[in-house]
Write an enzyme that holds these catalytic residues in place. Structure first.
Site, PDB file in Angstrom:
ATOM      1  N   ASP A  92       0.846  -1.193   0.000  1.00  0.00           N
ATOM      2  CA  ASP A  92       0.000   0.000   0.000  1.00  0.00           C
ATOM      3  C   ASP A  92       0.882   1.244   0.000  1.00  0.00           C
ATOM      4  O   ASP A  92       2.054   1.194   0.380  1.00  0.00           O
ATOM      5  CB  ASP A  92      -0.945   0.002   1.200  1.00  0.00           C
ATOM      6  CG  ASP A  92      -0.219   0.219   2.518  1.00  0.00           C
ATOM      7  OD1 ASP A  92       0.662  -0.603   2.830  1.00  0.00           O
ATOM      8  OD2 ASP A  92      -0.520   1.195   3.235  1.00  0.00           O
ATOM      9  N   GLU A 156      -0.157  -0.489   5.798  1.00  0.00           N
ATOM     10  CA  GLU A 156       0.854   0.095   6.691  1.00  0.00           C
ATOM     11  C   GLU A 156       0.741   1.610   6.753  1.00  0.00           C
ATOM     12  O   GLU A 156       0.854   2.207   7.831  1.00  0.00           O
ATOM     13  CB  GLU A 156       2.259  -0.313   6.223  1.00  0.00           C
ATOM     14  CG  GLU A 156       3.371   0.009   7.216  1.00  0.00           C
ATOM     15  CD  GLU A 156       3.917   1.423   7.094  1.00  0.00           C
ATOM     16  OE1 GLU A 156       4.573   1.878   8.050  1.00  0.00           O
ATOM     17  OE2 GLU A 156       3.669   2.078   6.056  1.00  0.00           O
ATOM     18  N   GLU A 157       0.511   2.242   5.621  1.00  0.00           N
ATOM     19  CA  GLU A 157       0.483   3.698   5.587  1.00  0.00           C
ATOM     20  C   GLU A 157      -0.721   4.278   6.326  1.00  0.00           C
ATOM     21  O   GLU A 157      -0.680   5.421   6.781  1.00  0.00           O
ATOM     22  CB  GLU A 157       0.482   4.195   4.139  1.00  0.00           C
ATOM     23  CG  GLU A 157       1.709   3.810   3.327  1.00  0.00           C
ATOM     24  CD  GLU A 157       2.988   4.508   3.778  1.00  0.00           C
ATOM     25  OE1 GLU A 157       2.959   5.222   4.805  1.00  0.00           O
ATOM     26  OE2 GLU A 157       4.010   4.338   3.095  1.00  0.00           O
ATOM     27  N   HIS A 423       6.422   9.909   0.687  1.00  0.00           N
ATOM     28  CA  HIS A 423       5.225  10.607   1.168  1.00  0.00           C
ATOM     29  C   HIS A 423       5.055  11.981   0.522  1.00  0.00           C
ATOM     30  O   HIS A 423       4.047  12.643   0.768  1.00  0.00           O
ATOM     31  CB  HIS A 423       5.217  10.770   2.694  1.00  0.00           C
ATOM     32  CG  HIS A 423       5.109   9.487   3.451  1.00  0.00           C
ATOM     33  ND1 HIS A 423       4.667   9.425   4.754  1.00  0.00           N
ATOM     34  CD2 HIS A 423       5.397   8.212   3.105  1.00  0.00           C
ATOM     35  CE1 HIS A 423       4.681   8.179   5.184  1.00  0.00           C
ATOM     36  NE2 HIS A 423       5.130   7.420   4.195  1.00  0.00           N
TER      37      HIS A 423
END
Length: 451
Positions: A92, A156-157, A423
């Site tokens: 992800d 996870e994000e 990010h």
């Protein structure tokens, strides 16, 4: 890189790796299904599962985790009596943010200036490819000397904890002698680094209400309590004059005793504008690896375009607090919520809600696995010695695995060095780092099996 059969094999596999990473990056696998279709994440999960099956993995499964996402699992048996190594990555990704700000499309892997650009290229779809490259190189050079388990997380994000809870409910599934988390990165390109600590994180939503409804600022402003102004004052109380984090009762003076971080280099890595000061005091490494750090992630308030002359009746914000090793995140959350409530002015009504958390992590760097990793990095990065660094980010699964398997050795490596800009817009991966770290992981598995 010095001549080595494993290194030569990985080098020959890089064109394939480029193609496969492009296929994986093309999935818009953001695990927020209000923003992106769930089918995109499912497509990425199936891609990983198919890749594992193609490498001979057994028991390949899409695990339906409690947060509504899927993690991909598979195991590859090694020689009888061999140790077991778990390899972790996540498929992800973060949302692309402003797609128009990307130089090239975020979900189209694009080569530019010697790097491969695309959302997830480094964090952490590149980690999936790194694991595959390492295993392929071993298969071509005498075979894989350990039992291998792979787990690729799907959320996870988002920090929603699906895989952590699944692992707790199925503790035998991920059991291993050593765990390699492929989700961090070198301190800088070309400097082999293992991450020995991670800060934890808590997310708190704060809501402030002062009026039954918005009021005309000309008629009532100056006496009517403005909820947005109250919120701004509360948020400002979380920082000292120099910008350092100040949460009542939370220690903020620890120091880092590992790799130092030059302030000029940090400014360059963080792309700080000329003339703008860094916040906090003391060494940069202290501030980002050993101390708490608060960040206001978002505020609900009227946008400038279309704003009316009104005193706001209510306002809310989402606050993140990074928690250093040695501090319990649950206790830090209590302190943060108490601080927000205590510093709300004018008797305004305030409520706080925790919406996610992860504990900090510290690795045992004296273990045999770290020796095996250091020897592997010395080959993959000739002339360089393995360094230890902290990381301000959080990987909540680390603490879950450490609690489930207290005897397991946990190592953190990966592709998210500063130039990767994870990010952010224009995330990228260095293909040279992908190559070197794939060699590193393959040699590590050989070294670890021989110990």
């Amino acid at each position: 890189m010095s001549s080595n059969p494993v290194a030569e094999t990985v080098a020959s596999l890089m064109p394939r790796a480029r193609t496969e990473l492009g296929e994986l990056v093309a999935f818009k696998s953001v695990a927020d299904f209000d923003q992106f279709p769930k089918s995109e994440s499912e497509g990425a999960a199936n891609w990983v599962a198919d890749a594992l099956r193609a490498e001979g993995f057994q028991d390949v499964a899409l695990l339906d985790t409690p947060d509504g996402t899927q993690s991909v699992y598979g195991c590859l048996p090694g020689p009888e009596g061999a140790k077991t190594v778990l390899l972790y990555a996540h498929y992800d990704v973060q949302p692309p943010l402003d797609e128009a700000a990307w130089t090239t499309p975020p979900f189209e892997l694009t080569e530019r200036d010697g790097r491969w650009y695309g959302r997830g290229a480094a964090d952490c779809k590149g980690g999936v490819i790194m694991h595959l490259l390492a295993l392929r190189a071993l298969k071509a050079n005498g075979g894989i000397p350990v039992h291998v388990k792979v787990i690729a997380e799907g959320s996870e994000e988002q920090g929603t904890g699906g895989l952590e809870r699944y692992a707790e409910e199925h503790p035998e599934l991920l059991a291993a002698d050593t765990i390699v988390i492929g989700d961090t990165g070198n301190f800088r390109v070309g400097l082999p680094t293992v991450t020995s600590t991670l800060r934890g994180m808590t997310l708190v939503r704060v809501q402030i209400d002062t009026l039954e409804g918005n009021l005309h600022s000309g008629q009532f402003g100056g006496a009517a309590p403005d909820a947005l102004a109250a919120l701004i004052r509360v948020l400002d109380s979380l920082r000292a004059k120099d910008g350092s984090t100040t949460v009542d009762g939370l220690a903020a003076h620890a120091t880092w005793d590992g790799l130092s971080y030059d302030e000029r280099q940090f400014r360059q890595d963080a792309k700080v504008l000329d003339g703008v000061e860094l916040i906090g005091s003391d060494a940069v490494a202290d501030r980002i690896w050993a101390r708490p750090a608060v960040t206001v992630l978002g505020i609900d308030c009227p946008p400038v375009v279309g704003a009316t002359p009104s005193v706001q009746a209510g306002a809310r914000a989402l606050v993140s607090l990074r928690v250093p090793p040695g501090v319990d995140t649950t206790e830090a959350t209590k302190l943060l919520r108490a601080h927000l409530e205590a510093h709300t002015p004018w008797g305004a009504r305030v409520s706080t809600e925790q919406i996610g958390q992860g504990q900090p992590f510290s690795a045992d760097t004296t273990s045999p696995a770290y020796t095996a990793m250091a020897d592997a990095m010395a080959v993959a990065y000739p002339g360089q010695e393995m360094q230890y660094a902290g990381q301000g980010g959080s990987i909540p699964l680390c603490n879950t695995l450490a609690a489930l398997y207290p005897r397991a050795e946990i190592l953190l490596i990966g592709l998210s060095e500063p130039e990767a800009q994870i990010h952010a817009v224009n995330e990228s991966v260095s293909p040279e780092e992908l190559e070197r770290l794939s060699v590193t992981e393959a040699l590590f598995l050989q070294n670890y099996a021989a110990n």
